[in-house]
Structures are given as structure tokens and as C-alpha cells.
Design an enzyme around this catalytic site. Structure first.
Site, mmCIF file in Angstrom:
data_model
loop_
_atom_site.group_PDB
_atom_site.id
_atom_site.type_symbol
_atom_site.label_atom_id
_atom_site.label_comp_id
_atom_site.label_asym_id
_atom_site.label_seq_id
_atom_site.Cartn_x
_atom_site.Cartn_y
_atom_site.Cartn_z
ATOM 1 N N ARG A 295 27.852 52.309 21.283
ATOM 2 C CA ARG A 295 27.284 51.028 20.821
ATOM 3 C C ARG A 295 28.321 50.058 20.283
ATOM 4 N NH1 ARG A 295 23.252 54.505 19.086
ATOM 5 N NH2 ARG A 295 21.459 54.381 20.477
ATOM 6 N N LYS A 317 33.963 36.901 26.141
ATOM 7 C CA LYS A 317 33.131 37.197 27.317
ATOM 8 C C LYS A 317 33.716 38.414 28.020
ATOM 9 C CE LYS A 317 32.393 33.129 29.625
ATOM 10 N NZ LYS A 317 31.794 32.483 30.803
ATOM 11 N N GLU A 359 44.613 26.572 34.894
ATOM 12 C CA GLU A 359 43.689 26.580 33.743
ATOM 13 C C GLU A 359 44.272 25.773 32.574
ATOM 14 O OE1 GLU A 359 40.644 27.826 33.806
ATOM 15 O OE2 GLU A 359 40.623 29.372 35.363
ATOM 16 N N LYS A 401 40.535 26.331 23.536
ATOM 17 C CA LYS A 401 39.471 27.306 23.792
ATOM 18 C C LYS A 401 38.809 27.688 22.468
ATOM 19 C CE LYS A 401 37.628 30.949 26.390
ATOM 20 N NZ LYS A 401 37.654 31.768 27.577
ATOM 21 N N GLU A 411 27.775 30.297 24.666
ATOM 22 C CA GLU A 411 27.635 29.422 25.818
ATOM 23 C C GLU A 411 26.242 28.825 25.946
ATOM 24 O OE1 GLU A 411 30.268 30.840 29.076
ATOM 25 O OE2 GLU A 411 28.731 30.042 30.373
ATOM 26 N N ARG A 415 30.134 24.798 25.448
ATOM 27 C CA ARG A 415 31.161 25.611 26.082
ATOM 28 C C ARG A 415 31.261 25.318 27.581
ATOM 29 N NH1 ARG A 415 32.248 31.981 24.390
ATOM 30 N NH2 ARG A 415 33.823 32.408 25.970
ATOM 31 N N ASN A 419 34.151 24.749 32.092
ATOM 32 C CA ASN A 419 33.940 24.961 33.519
ATOM 33 C C ASN A 419 34.361 23.775 34.370
ATOM 34 O OD1 ASN A 419 33.093 27.596 33.662
ATOM 35 N ND2 ASN A 419 31.015 27.067 33.046
ATOM 36 N N HIS A 422 35.184 24.260 37.986
ATOM 37 C CA HIS A 422 34.700 25.586 38.362
ATOM 38 C C HIS A 422 33.484 25.567 39.270
ATOM 39 C CE1 HIS A 422 37.697 26.885 35.568
ATOM 40 N NE2 HIS A 422 37.377 28.164 35.702
ATOM 41 N N HIS A 426 34.342 27.943 42.106
ATOM 42 C CA HIS A 426 33.612 29.185 42.395
ATOM 43 C C HIS A 426 33.098 29.187 43.830
ATOM 44 C CE1 HIS A 426 32.809 29.900 37.849
ATOM 45 N NE2 HIS A 426 33.846 30.609 38.262
ATOM 46 N N HIS A 439 41.777 32.723 41.753
ATOM 47 C CA HIS A 439 40.828 31.924 40.979
ATOM 48 C C HIS A 439 41.426 30.572 40.582
ATOM 49 C CE1 HIS A 439 37.748 30.895 38.087
ATOM 50 N NE2 HIS A 439 38.680 30.774 37.158
HETATM 51 N N1 LIG Z 1 36.203 36.711 30.204
HETATM 52 C C1 LIG Z 1 36.481 35.470 30.506
HETATM 53 O O1 LIG Z 1 36.221 34.559 29.756
HETATM 54 C C2 LIG Z 1 37.178 35.191 31.799
HETATM 55 C C3 LIG Z 1 37.717 33.924 32.048
HETATM 56 C C4 LIG Z 1 38.398 33.715 33.218
HETATM 57 C C5 LIG Z 1 38.545 34.729 34.145
HETATM 58 N N2 LIG Z 1 38.002 35.950 33.890
HETATM 59 C C6 LIG Z 1 38.145 37.055 34.841
HETATM 60 O O2 LIG Z 1 39.530 37.371 34.937
HETATM 61 C C7 LIG Z 1 39.762 38.020 36.188
HETATM 62 C C8 LIG Z 1 41.035 37.498 36.795
HETATM 63 O O3 LIG Z 1 42.097 37.750 35.923
HETATM 64 P P1 LIG Z 1 43.626 37.677 36.407
HETATM 65 O O4 LIG Z 1 43.845 36.436 37.155
HETATM 66 O O5 LIG Z 1 44.442 37.954 35.219
HETATM 67 O O6 LIG Z 1 43.693 38.828 37.502
HETATM 68 P P2 LIG Z 1 44.137 40.361 37.466
HETATM 69 O O7 LIG Z 1 43.757 41.003 36.220
HETATM 70 O O8 LIG Z 1 43.644 40.938 38.729
HETATM 71 O O9 LIG Z 1 45.730 40.250 37.536
HETATM 72 C C9 LIG Z 1 46.354 39.702 38.661
HETATM 73 C C10 LIG Z 1 47.408 40.643 39.255
HETATM 74 O O10 LIG Z 1 48.593 40.592 38.459
HETATM 75 C C11 LIG Z 1 49.020 41.895 38.112
HETATM 76 N N3 LIG Z 1 49.675 41.759 36.807
HETATM 77 C C12 LIG Z 1 49.091 41.542 35.621
HETATM 78 N N4 LIG Z 1 50.012 41.340 34.681
HETATM 79 C C13 LIG Z 1 51.217 41.447 35.266
HETATM 80 C C14 LIG Z 1 52.548 41.322 34.808
HETATM 81 N N5 LIG Z 1 52.823 40.970 33.546
HETATM 82 N N6 LIG Z 1 53.551 41.537 35.690
HETATM 83 C C15 LIG Z 1 53.281 41.814 36.984
HETATM 84 N N7 LIG Z 1 52.039 41.923 37.489
HETATM 85 C C16 LIG Z 1 51.016 41.731 36.625
HETATM 86 C C17 LIG Z 1 47.768 42.710 38.116
HETATM 87 O O11 LIG Z 1 48.041 44.069 38.325
HETATM 88 C C18 LIG Z 1 47.001 42.098 39.280
HETATM 89 O O12 LIG Z 1 47.441 42.665 40.464
HETATM 90 C C19 LIG Z 1 38.526 37.771 37.037
HETATM 91 O O13 LIG Z 1 37.796 38.957 37.132
HETATM 92 C C20 LIG Z 1 37.738 36.730 36.231
HETATM 93 O O14 LIG Z 1 36.360 36.863 36.410
HETATM 94 C C21 LIG Z 1 37.325 36.185 32.744
HETATM 95 ZN ZN LIG Z 2 38.659 29.808 35.292
#
Ligand SMILES: NC(=O)c1ccc[n+]([C@@H]2O[C@H](COP(=O)([O-])OP(=O)(O)OC[C@H]3O[C@@H](n4cnc5c(N)ncnc54)[C@H](O)[C@@H]3O)[C@@H](O)[C@H]2O)c1
Ligand SMILES: [Zn+2]
Length: 538
Positions: A295, A317, A359, A401, A411, A415, A419, A422, A426, A439
């Protein structure tokens, strides 16, 4: 610069010689190419040394040579790919010099080494598999280098410039703190270089003790897992490191289930904590598991991508994907601390860095004209992953942020401005089958669409759209998608945020100011989409 050597290590094809020569020239230092010197002394090619006398004989010669070079006048030493994997060499190099490991993905390495036939470790069938296996074996050793740097999509000159600045910078590592004020769920985002090794102390200061689980992926784990574990151990924690495969597919209930089991195996209980070490995928997954295991147990985000540092690790999130859509299961669950170590961003592939910068541009457009202007001036240092500039960018982004999350944690309304770009972004991700565009790349296109629509609806002047396009272009982000207008449109109507057949849009009135509306002017939308897809050829 101190009187120490600069030692370059990394796989074959990572560019040690090309970068080493250039770096030495820029710094006015002698250049030592260990492999070339060894061949000259032995009067044989390394491939023949391997074939004739065997690898262990070669390693002995190499050890001797490295010892000698380290005793020479300080210079830039390019070493063979296996040299730093040897424990004795590694210890000496780390004492005698500043060690920089040049990284690149296997595909890039292969393209670079393909023309040369004298790579003994690549002889035989399945060079890709062998290279991958070799990289896996060597990565834990490489991870001990003082600096890790990704070289894919960077030229030897760019890398040499980047290293010059990195090695000559005398600035104490820049630190920033952004407080996320949410009553009893408040926490700090610490931003700076070298935070990974301080993690143990910082987490202990939260009052946490005992067992902790580090969740990471199989790219980030080998690079930074050991450093984080060691820091935790020193602070009295009992860490267990659990890896998931890198990539979006790991944000699944299946992986979540595997993590619950692993936590139980590790003896984690309600008083334990989960550390998410990685990008947004690991952050969202580990955060979700932390929110639901027993939990809810404490969790700390240690984001290692720019996207995660400026966005996903902050705001609470968390969640996973279902086969039918992204982020369909999740929670709002704030971390206890976010540690954004900007030094990690140097090993991040440049393409990922650019995507994260999209971003940051977004924050400028929605809330901070000064940030946007500053970005226009800092394109080069940002792409060179300069720590001070990155820390500033992450700090500014997190502050914005924070201000949005603080007034609308769950949200309910405000918030939504986060987007910006986005709605179309998306749709582009979905229409291209996820994976073609990162992304951030899709968001760059989406921001252009939002700006264009804003111009069309008379909210702002065309100059704004041009200014945005110019900045995105300079950051190396796409400004045209190779997709059909109809495909993007179709995906837009499937968006979970569509209400009464209308997409909501964040539109811009000026750089630093936006407004949220629902759009029913399909004609304008179609015309806008036509401006961000590649014009038909032929
Ligand atoms: N929670 C939220 O508010 C929120 C906001 C935006 C995006 N997201 C989510 O985030 C995700 C995307 O995140 P991302 O772009 O970080 O992708 P990711 O986590 O897949 O990382 C991208 C790639 O970089 C590699 N990597 C990470 N750090 C590294 C480093 N320091 N050196 C070398 N390689 C490295 C990872 O292994 C991966 O292959 C999506 O699932 C999206 O939905 C969430
Ligand atoms: Zn984004």
C-alpha cells in the site's frame, strides 16, 4: 589543467584515436596512441600478435607499455579497448590520469570499424553478437571511468571541443535545489553534478534506513548502478539492484509483477524504499510499484535522462501501460526526493538529449519568455552537455513544473498547460506506431502545430511560430514529420482527452503565455497539420 594524463578508453570504434589526436592538439599536449606504439615496438600488427602469441601475451605487453606511458610527460593517451578492462591497468590509469570512456551503441561502433579488417576480437561470424557480448563484459569496467561520454551523432571535433571544456572547467559543480511545496508531501529536487555518489547520505537524511531496492534498466544499471549501490552501502543501507530491459515495453503490469516478487525476495518491507535509477520508463514503473507495494512505500527518483530530469521524475505521476494504450493504469504518488545528477547526461545519446530539450523549450513557451531567450543563446553548450548550462536548464524547468504542480497536483485543470505541443505530439507518436519518433521529437512537431494554429486563430503573430521553428531546428529537432495529415487526425480523435469530439489544445499568445481551449475548427486544424508533415514528393 592539472599535471595528469588524460586517458581515453572505450570500445573499438568509439573514436579514441581520432578524438585523442584532436584533444592533444587543442591542449598542446603530447599524444600517445597505445595500440600504434605497441605495434611499432613489436614490429607486428595487433591482429598478428593475437594470432601468434595469444591474448595474454598481448595483454602483458600492453600492461608494460601503459605503465611506461603513465610515467611519461602528461599527455593524452588513447588506449586499446581492452586495456581498461584489465584490473591492474585500470587501477593505474585511474591514479595516473583523468579517465574518459567514449561510448556508442553497437550499431554505430560497427559502422565505424567495418572498413578495417584487422580487429582480432571481431574476426569470425556474427560480429554484431560478438561486439554486444564484448560490450556487456567490459561495461562494468568502463563504468569506473571518471567521465562517460556518448559519441554517437557527435564528430571527433565536437567531442574534442566538449572534452576540452569539460576538463578545463574549474567551476565547482553547480548545485540547484527546487522545493516542491505540497504540504506533508513536499520534497526537494536536487540538481547538480556528482549527486549519485552523495545519494546514500542524502537519502539517509530523509530518515530512511535499512533495505532499499534500486530499480534500473539494463543500459543504465551497468553504467551507474555500482556507484549508487556503493554510496548507499557507505551510508548504512542494504541495497538490492533490480534491472528491467531498457525501453517502453518495460512499463507493463508484467514487469511490475516481477518487481513485487523481487522486493519480497530481497526482504523489502513497509519501511523500505524504492530508488528509480533511469529515464522516464524506469521512473514511472518504479514509482508505480512503490505506490502499490504494501500500500505504498517511500520512493526516490534518480533520473538519468534529460526528459526524466525536467519532467517525469517531478510531480508524482506514476504508472504503466496496458496493451490498449499508454499510461492507462497509474497513480499520483510523490517521491520523497529527486536527485538529478547532470553528469549522467553526458552518456546519454545526443538524440535523447535533444528530445529532452524539446520539453525545456516547452517550459519557455508556456511560462517563461526569459528561459526561451536564454535557450536561444545556449544551444551549443546545451548540446555539448555542459554541466552548468544543463543544471540551469533543469533548474528552470523544475521550477516551472513545481509552480504548476503545486496549484494542481492531481491535474484537475491548470496542469493542462504542461501539455503544450502534446495533443498533436501524442497523435504523431501513435500514428507512427511509437518508436519512430522519440516523445520529445513528437512534442517538437506538436509545438509547431500548436503555434501555427495559434497564428491561424489570430492569437499571436506569425513571427512567434518562426522563432520557435528556428530554435527547434538549431536544437536538431524535427520540424516536419513523414506522415499523412489524415493519419495524425485519426489518432487525435482516439486521444483519451477528447471530449464531445473536440480535442483540447494549449495555444500560445506570446512566448511565455498560453491558453487552453477546445478546438472544433477542423479545417484550420487540417491546414495546420499540413504545415508539419513533409510535402508530397514528385
Ligand atoms: N510521469 C510523468 O509525468 C511523465 C512525463 C513525461 C514522460 N513520462 C514517461 O517517460 C517515458 C520516457 O522517458 P525517457 O525519455 O526518459 O525514456 P527511457 O526511460 O526509455 O530512456 C531512454 C533511453 O535512454 C537510456 N538511458 C537513460 N539514461 C541514460 C544515461 N544517463 N546514459 C545512457 N543511456 C541512458 C535508457 O536505457 C533508454 O534506452 C515514457 O514512458 C513517458 O510516458 C512520464
Ligand atoms: Zn512530454
Amino acid at each position: 589543467m592539472s599535471g595528469r594524463h588524460i586517458v581515453l578508453t572505450g570500445m573499438m570504434g568509439s573514436g579514441k584515436t581520432a578524438v585523442g589526436e584532436r584533444l592533444a592538439r587543442r591542449l598542446g599536449l603530447p599524444f600517445y596512441d597505445a595500440d600504434a606504439l605497441l605495434e611499432a615496438e613489436a614490429g607486428k600488427r595487433i591482429a598478428d600478435l593475437f594470432a601468434g602469441e595469444g591474448e595474454s601475451h598481448f595483454r602483458a605487453l600492453e600492461r608494460r607499455l601503459i605503465g611506461r606511458l603513465l610515467a611519461e610527460r602528461p599527455g593524452v593517451i588513447a588506449t586499446g579497448g581492452g586495456a581498461f578492462a584489465d584490473a591492474e591497468n585500470r587501477a593505474r590509469m585511474k591514479i595516473g590520469g583523468v579517465v574518459v570512456c567514449l561510448l556508442a551503441d553497437v550499431e554505430t561502433l560497427l559502422v565505424r570499424v567495418a572498413p578495417s579488417a584487422h580487429r582480432p576480437l571481431l574476426q569470425g561470424p556474427d560480429p554484431v553478437g560478438r561486439l554486444r557480448a564484448l560490450l556487456k563484459v567490459r561495461l562494468p569496467a568502463y563504468a569506473e571511468a571518471h567521465h562517460l561520454l556518448d559519441t554517437s551523432d557527435r564528430t571527433p571535433d565536437e567531442i574534442a571541443d566538449l572534452l576540452c571544456r569539460l576538463l578545463q572547467s574549474r567551476e565547482p559543480s553547480a548545485r540547484r535545489t527546487v522545493r516542491i511545496a505540497l504540504g506533508d508531501r513536499s520534497y526537494d529536487v536536487l540538481i547538480g553534478s556528482g549527486l549519485l555518489v552523495e545519494a546514500g547520505e542524502r537519502i539517509r537524511a530523509l530518515g530512511l534506513t535499512g533495505r532499499v531496492a534500486i530499480v534500473t534498466d539494463d543500459t543504465v544499471g551497468p553504467l551507474y548502478g555500482a556507484r549508487l549501490e556503493e554510496s548507499l552501502r557507505k551510508a548504512g543501507f542494504e541495497p538490492t539492484c533490480i534491472e528491467v530491459p531498457a525501453g517502453e515495453a518495460s512499463k507493463s503490469l508484467g514487469e511490475a509483477g516481477r518487481l513485487y516478487e523481487a522486493f519480497l525476495d530481497a526482504g523489502l518491507d513497509r519501511h523500505g524504499a524504492v530508488l528509480a535509477l533511469g529515464g522516464g520508463v524506469v521512473g514511472d514503473l518504479a514509482g508505480f510499484v512503490a505506490a502499490t507495494f504494501m500500500r505504498g512505500i517511500a520512493h526516490v527518483q534518480v533520473p538519468t535522462t534529460l526528459l526524466a530530469q525536467v519532467d517525469s521524475s517531478v510531480g508524482g505521476k506514476v504508472g504503466v501501460n496496458l496493451p490498449r494504450g499508454k499510461n492507462l493504469v497509474g497513480a499520483f504518488y510523490q517521491p520523497r526526493l529527486v536527485l538529478a545528477d547532470v553528469a549522467c547526461l553526458r552518456s546519454l545519446p545526443v538524440r535523447q538529449l535533444r528530445a529532452g530539450l524539446a520539453e525545456v523549450v516547452k517550459y519557455g513557451v508556456i511560462a517563461d519568455g526569459a528561459l526561451f531567450s536564454w535557450l536561444e543563446e545556449q544551444v551549443e553548450p546545451l548540446l555539448a552537455a555542459e554541466e552548468r548550462v544543463l543544471a540551469d536548464a533543469v533548474g528552470a524547468s523544475c521550477r516551472i513544473k513545481a509552480s504548476v504542480v503545486e496549484v494542481d497536483e492531481r491535474e484537475a485543470g491548470p496542469r493542462a498547460i504542461l501539455n503544450f505541443g502534446h495533443t498533436v505530439g501524442h497523435a504523431i507518436e501513435a500514428a507512427s506506431g511509437y518508436g519512430r519518433y522519440l516523445h520529445g521529437e513528437a512534442v517538437a512537431l506538436g509545438m509547431l502545430a500548436a503555434a501555427d494554429l495559434s497564428v491561424r486563430l489570430g492569437l499571436c503573430a506569425p513571427a512567434l511560430r518562426e522563432r520557435l521553428a528556428r530554435l527547434l531546428e538549431r536544437l536538431g529537432l524535427p520540424t516536419r514529420a513523414s506522415l499523412q495529415v489524415e493519419d495524425i487526425e485519426k489518432s487525435m480523435y482516439y486521444d483519451k482527452k477528447v471530449k464531445d469530439g473536440m480535442n483540447y489544445f494549449v495555444l500560445t499568445k506570446d512566448i511565455g503565455s498560453v491558453t487552453v481551449t477546445r478546438i472544433f475548427d477542423r479545417e484550420a486544424l487540417r491546414e495546420t497539420l499540413a504545415t508539419i508533415v513533409s510535402p508530397p514528393t514528385g
